[in-house]
Enzyme design. Structure first.
Site, PDB file in Angstrom:
ATOM      1  N   CYS A   1      38.001  32.102  38.821  1.00  0.00           N
ATOM      2  CA  CYS A   1      37.707  30.683  38.669  1.00  0.00           C
ATOM      3  C   CYS A   1      38.947  29.889  38.250  1.00  0.00           C
ATOM      4  CB  CYS A   1      36.613  30.477  37.626  1.00  0.00           C
ATOM      5  SG  CYS A   1      35.235  31.599  37.786  1.00  0.00           S
TER       6      CYS A   1
ATOM      7  N   ARG B   1      42.038  30.177  44.383  1.00  0.00           N
ATOM      8  CA  ARG B   1      41.575  31.258  43.517  1.00  0.00           C
ATOM      9  C   ARG B   1      40.197  31.762  43.921  1.00  0.00           C
ATOM     10  NH1 ARG B   1      44.542  31.416  38.578  1.00  0.00           N
ATOM     11  NH2 ARG B   1      42.785  32.260  37.438  1.00  0.00           N
TER      12      ARG B   1
ATOM     13  N   TRP C   1      33.385  30.927  40.399  1.00  0.00           N
ATOM     14  CA  TRP C   1      33.052  32.068  41.249  1.00  0.00           C
ATOM     15  C   TRP C   1      31.959  32.834  40.525  1.00  0.00           C
ATOM     16  CZ3 TRP C   1      34.460  37.588  41.379  1.00  0.00           C
ATOM     17  CH2 TRP C   1      34.368  38.154  42.655  1.00  0.00           C
TER      18      TRP C   1
ATOM     19  N   ASN D   1      36.272  30.800  32.237  1.00  0.00           N
ATOM     20  CA  ASN D   1      36.618  31.896  33.144  1.00  0.00           C
ATOM     21  C   ASN D   1      36.363  33.207  32.425  1.00  0.00           C
ATOM     22  OD1 ASN D   1      37.484  30.056  35.016  1.00  0.00           O
ATOM     23  ND2 ASN D   1      39.654  30.587  34.867  1.00  0.00           N
ATOM     24  N   GLY D   2      35.913  34.213  33.174  1.00  0.00           N
ATOM     25  CA  GLY D   2      35.718  35.528  32.587  1.00  0.00           C
ATOM     26  C   GLY D   2      34.253  35.845  32.363  1.00  0.00           C
TER      27      GLY D   2
ATOM     28  N   GLU E   1      46.893  48.777  54.297  1.00  0.00           N
ATOM     29  CA  GLU E   1      47.112  47.342  54.127  1.00  0.00           C
ATOM     30  C   GLU E   1      46.729  46.562  55.383  1.00  0.00           C
ATOM     31  OE1 GLU E   1      48.301  43.679  52.359  1.00  0.00           O
ATOM     32  OE2 GLU E   1      47.507  45.597  51.664  1.00  0.00           O
TER      33      GLU E   1
ATOM     34  N   LYS F   1      43.937  43.562  55.307  1.00  0.00           N
ATOM     35  CA  LYS F   1      44.230  42.198  55.728  1.00  0.00           C
ATOM     36  C   LYS F   1      43.220  41.729  56.769  1.00  0.00           C
ATOM     37  CE  LYS F   1      47.205  40.857  53.145  1.00  0.00           C
ATOM     38  NZ  LYS F   1      46.379  41.635  52.239  1.00  0.00           N
TER      39      LYS F   1
ATOM     40  N   GLU G   1      39.728  41.190  55.213  1.00  0.00           N
ATOM     41  CA  GLU G   1      39.729  40.105  54.239  1.00  0.00           C
ATOM     42  C   GLU G   1      39.521  38.746  54.889  1.00  0.00           C
ATOM     43  OE1 GLU G   1      42.528  40.916  50.375  1.00  0.00           O
ATOM     44  OE2 GLU G   1      43.552  40.686  52.292  1.00  0.00           O
TER      45      GLU G   1
ATOM     46  N   HIS H   1      37.604  64.975  61.468  1.00  0.00           N
ATOM     47  CA  HIS H   1      36.656  65.417  60.455  1.00  0.00           C
ATOM     48  C   HIS H   1      35.533  64.397  60.286  1.00  0.00           C
ATOM     49  CE1 HIS H   1      39.147  68.822  59.431  1.00  0.00           C
ATOM     50  NE2 HIS H   1      40.188  68.014  59.278  1.00  0.00           N
TER      51      HIS H   1
ATOM     52  N   LYS I   1      41.576  34.974  44.337  1.00  0.00           N
ATOM     53  CA  LYS I   1      42.989  35.329  44.298  1.00  0.00           C
ATOM     54  C   LYS I   1      43.315  36.186  43.088  1.00  0.00           C
ATOM     55  CE  LYS I   1      47.255  35.045  45.705  1.00  0.00           C
ATOM     56  NZ  LYS I   1      47.648  35.758  46.932  1.00  0.00           N
TER      57      LYS I   1
END
Length: 608
Positions: free
Chosen positions: A2, A27, A75, A101-102, A480, A484, A487, A503, A603
């Site tokens: 947030c 964020r 968020w 926040n948190g 990565e 990407k 995301e 496998h 973020k």
């Protein structure tokens, strides 16, 4: 996650708060709101959805009068996204307004206590509990009430508070969540990120855990939880506000992809002296010689940097390296000694899991080295040593230039450790260092050919499932590339060590499945190509990323090829990541996705 911003001064607060929140959109959030003290009462405007909805609701802030206020982009953690659960939250009598926040971990017993004393709650959030608790202790002194309340709160939080009875004052307090205060001319601010205030001032102070700031337009004072006054150092933010603008690009992510050559150059230049990667001010030579192992702790893309670092450090310096997800480190009874170096990697320097893992590593006696991008961040301040990357502000949620600069730092660590332990020849050392210095120019060559990658994305953007395969550092890089893509484009993708396809995973390959084979690592390219032929035999379409020197060898097994310039094998990921980033970007672009603000992502993740 947030975003928080607070303002006190002589100007109308609401437009300033909204502009600050706009700069914190990166964020991640699902609702937004502001609270402004007009001198008599607190006016609240909040709504679910994008900030544009809130702007429309208050006429870009012009309909909300008052020169002191707080703002928030939320968020959701406690309670689904809704207008009611949006911040700011107020006490039952409307006297106290708060943004947060948190996570307040003990909100349930506190809520029960307050309910038993007649308090009525409207939302499902833990934040409203904090507002009610502060009001419960309020006896005419807002600072005293906040101090009493926070001594009972457990968890991670950054709180911004205003009180209807004290129309000139903001109060801010933090514990395990980022919060700064900023100094203007006849006005002052607080925020969860300097991005929110850098257009007004570049002078800031960083709150440490459990510190309280009382912010008025004529000054800022700091206190301990027991109200002993303390002094804080001021810092000057050394980047220009234009660095946080799009600069003519359609998206921040694309701008940040294009900024990588310069970001890497800025990061490595200060450490290269007299033909050496000199990290002696961070890591003593004798200490490196006596290390028994290195543990890399990180999350997300930073974790993928760690996986590549493992291959490179073990290869060059012959030190055993373990890479551990930060969210798992504290709970796996880690074996750490005073001869263990723990490297913590984080773009924001506020990643909650990484911060807690770092604290655990220090408790167990290890030396900690942080690689972060944000000066004054919690991980930076908590580490024994810190190396700052020079990526500049990274706004897009999906990291690009922070990843590349972190990777460059780990290559320098590998080189420095190899030299300290006399594990690498002078010839190879000089070759790697020379190629590291050449990375920015070779990156530019790849970016200059971005249209060819755009064309390939146009051919494949309708795929709904995609696999990345590779071996050794190519596998680490595939992790990565897959992240990407998922995301920002929302395409289901997975990365596999190429030898693991047989496998079980190969059963998912059918006609038309797109497989991206990362085949830059010359020692194992033929083995990866054999895996590419296996999936082609089952109907897959294979795209390859390889070096110019391997192109002819790869062409026989690959349908479409993207090439990167030749370089030393430890630096292959530094170049090969760019086509993967561009491919993900263009895939998302053609699918019409919100590239800079992908759904459900934030973020800076400041909760476990």
């Amino acid at each position: 996650m947030c975003g928080i911003v607070g303002y006190t001064g002589s100007r109308q607060a609401a437009p300033i708060l909204l502009d600050g929140l706009q700069r914190l959109e990166y964020r991640g959030y699902d609702s937004a709101g502001i609270a402004v003290n007009d001198g008599e009462k607190i006016d609240i405007v909040k709504s679910m959805g994008r900030l544009a909805v809130l702007r429309a609701k208050c006429d870009d802030g012009l309909s909300v009068s008052g020169s002191v206020g707080i703002g928030h982009t939320r968020w959701a953690t406690h309670g689904k996204p809704s207008d009611v659960n949006s911040h700011p939250h107020v006490s039952e009598n409307g006297r106290i307004a708060i943004v947060h926040n948190g996570i307040i971990e003990n909100f349930a017993p506190l809520k029960e206590m307050l309910t038993n004393r007649g308090r009525v709650f409207k939302s499902e959030t833990d934040t409203e509990v904090a507002a009610q608790l502060i009001d419960y202790y309020y006896k005419g002194d807002i600072l005293d009430a906040v101090a009493r309340a926070v001594r009972e709160l457990e968890g991670s939080y950054a709180l911004g508070i205003i009180c209807a009875d004290d129309p000139d004052t903001l109060v801010a307090v933090k514990s395990h969540a980022p919060l700064i205060v900023a100094y203007g001319e006849g006005e002052n601010f607080f925020a969860s990120d300097v991005m929110a205030v850098v257009s007004h001032t570049k002078t800031v102070s960083y709150l440490d855990d459990d510190e309280i700031a009382v912010v008025r337009k004529d000054g800022i004072k700091f206190y301990t939880p027991f109200l002993d006054e303390i002094k804080k150092e001021k810092y000057l933010i050394d980047w220009d506000i234009s660095a946080a603008d799009k600069g003519g690009y359609e998206h921040y992510m694309f701008k940040e992809i294009m900024e990588q050559p310069e970001a890497v150059r800025r990061t490595i230049e200060p450490f290269i002296r007299d033909g050496r990667a000199d990290l002696s001010q961070y890591l003593d030579k004798e200490y490196i010689k006596n290390l028994d192992r290195i543990i890399v702790i990180a999350c997300g893309s930073s974790y993928h940097v760690g996986v590549i670092a493992k291959y490179n450090i073990e290869k060059l310096a012959r030190i055993p390296v373990e890479v551990v997800l930060a969210s798992e480190f504290r709970y796996c009874d880690p074996i750490v000694t005073d001869k263990t170096l723990v490297i913590c990697i984080s773009q924001s320097g506020e990643t909650a899991d990484t911060l807690e893992a770092q604290c655990e590593a220090k408790r167990l006696g290890a030396m900690t080295l942080a690689i972060v991008n944000v000066e004054g961040s919690s991980i930076a301040k908590g580490a024994d040593k810190v190396i700052y990357t020079k990526a500049g502000p990274e706004v897009a949620v999906a990291t690009t230039k922070a990843y590349s600069t972190q990777l460059a730092v780990t290559v320098m660590i590998a080189l420095y450790a190899a030299e300290c332990r006399e594990a690498v020849s002078k010839k190879e050392y000089d070759t790697i260092l020379s190629e590291l210095e050449a990375v920015p120019e070779k990156m530019k060559l790849i970016l200059d050919d971005k249209e060819s990658i755009q064309y390939l994305a146009y051919q494949h953007f309708n795929n709904e499932d995609l696999f990345f395969i590779g071996r050794n550092i190519d596998y680490a890089l595939s992790l990565e590339g897959s992240l990407k893509l998922k995301e920002i484009s929302y395409i289901h993708s997975e990365a596999y060590a190429a030898g693991e396809l047989k496998h079980g995973t190969i059963s998912l390959v059918v006609d038309g499945t797109l497989v991206i084979a990362v085949t830059t690592y010359g020692r194992l390219v033929e083995k990866t190509l054999s895996n590419a032929l296996e999936v082609k035999a089952r109907g897959a379409h294979v795209m390859g990323i390889t070096t110019e020197g391997l192109r002819e060898k790869v062409a026989s097994a690959i349908d479409e090829i993207i090439t990167i310039p030749n370089t030393h094998e430890v630096l292959l990921p530094s170049l090969a990541v760019l086509p993967l980033q561009l491919f993900a970007y263009y895939m998302a672009l053609y699918r019409g996705c919100d590239i800079d603000k992908p759904r459900n992502l934030a973020k800076s993740v400041t909760v476990e």
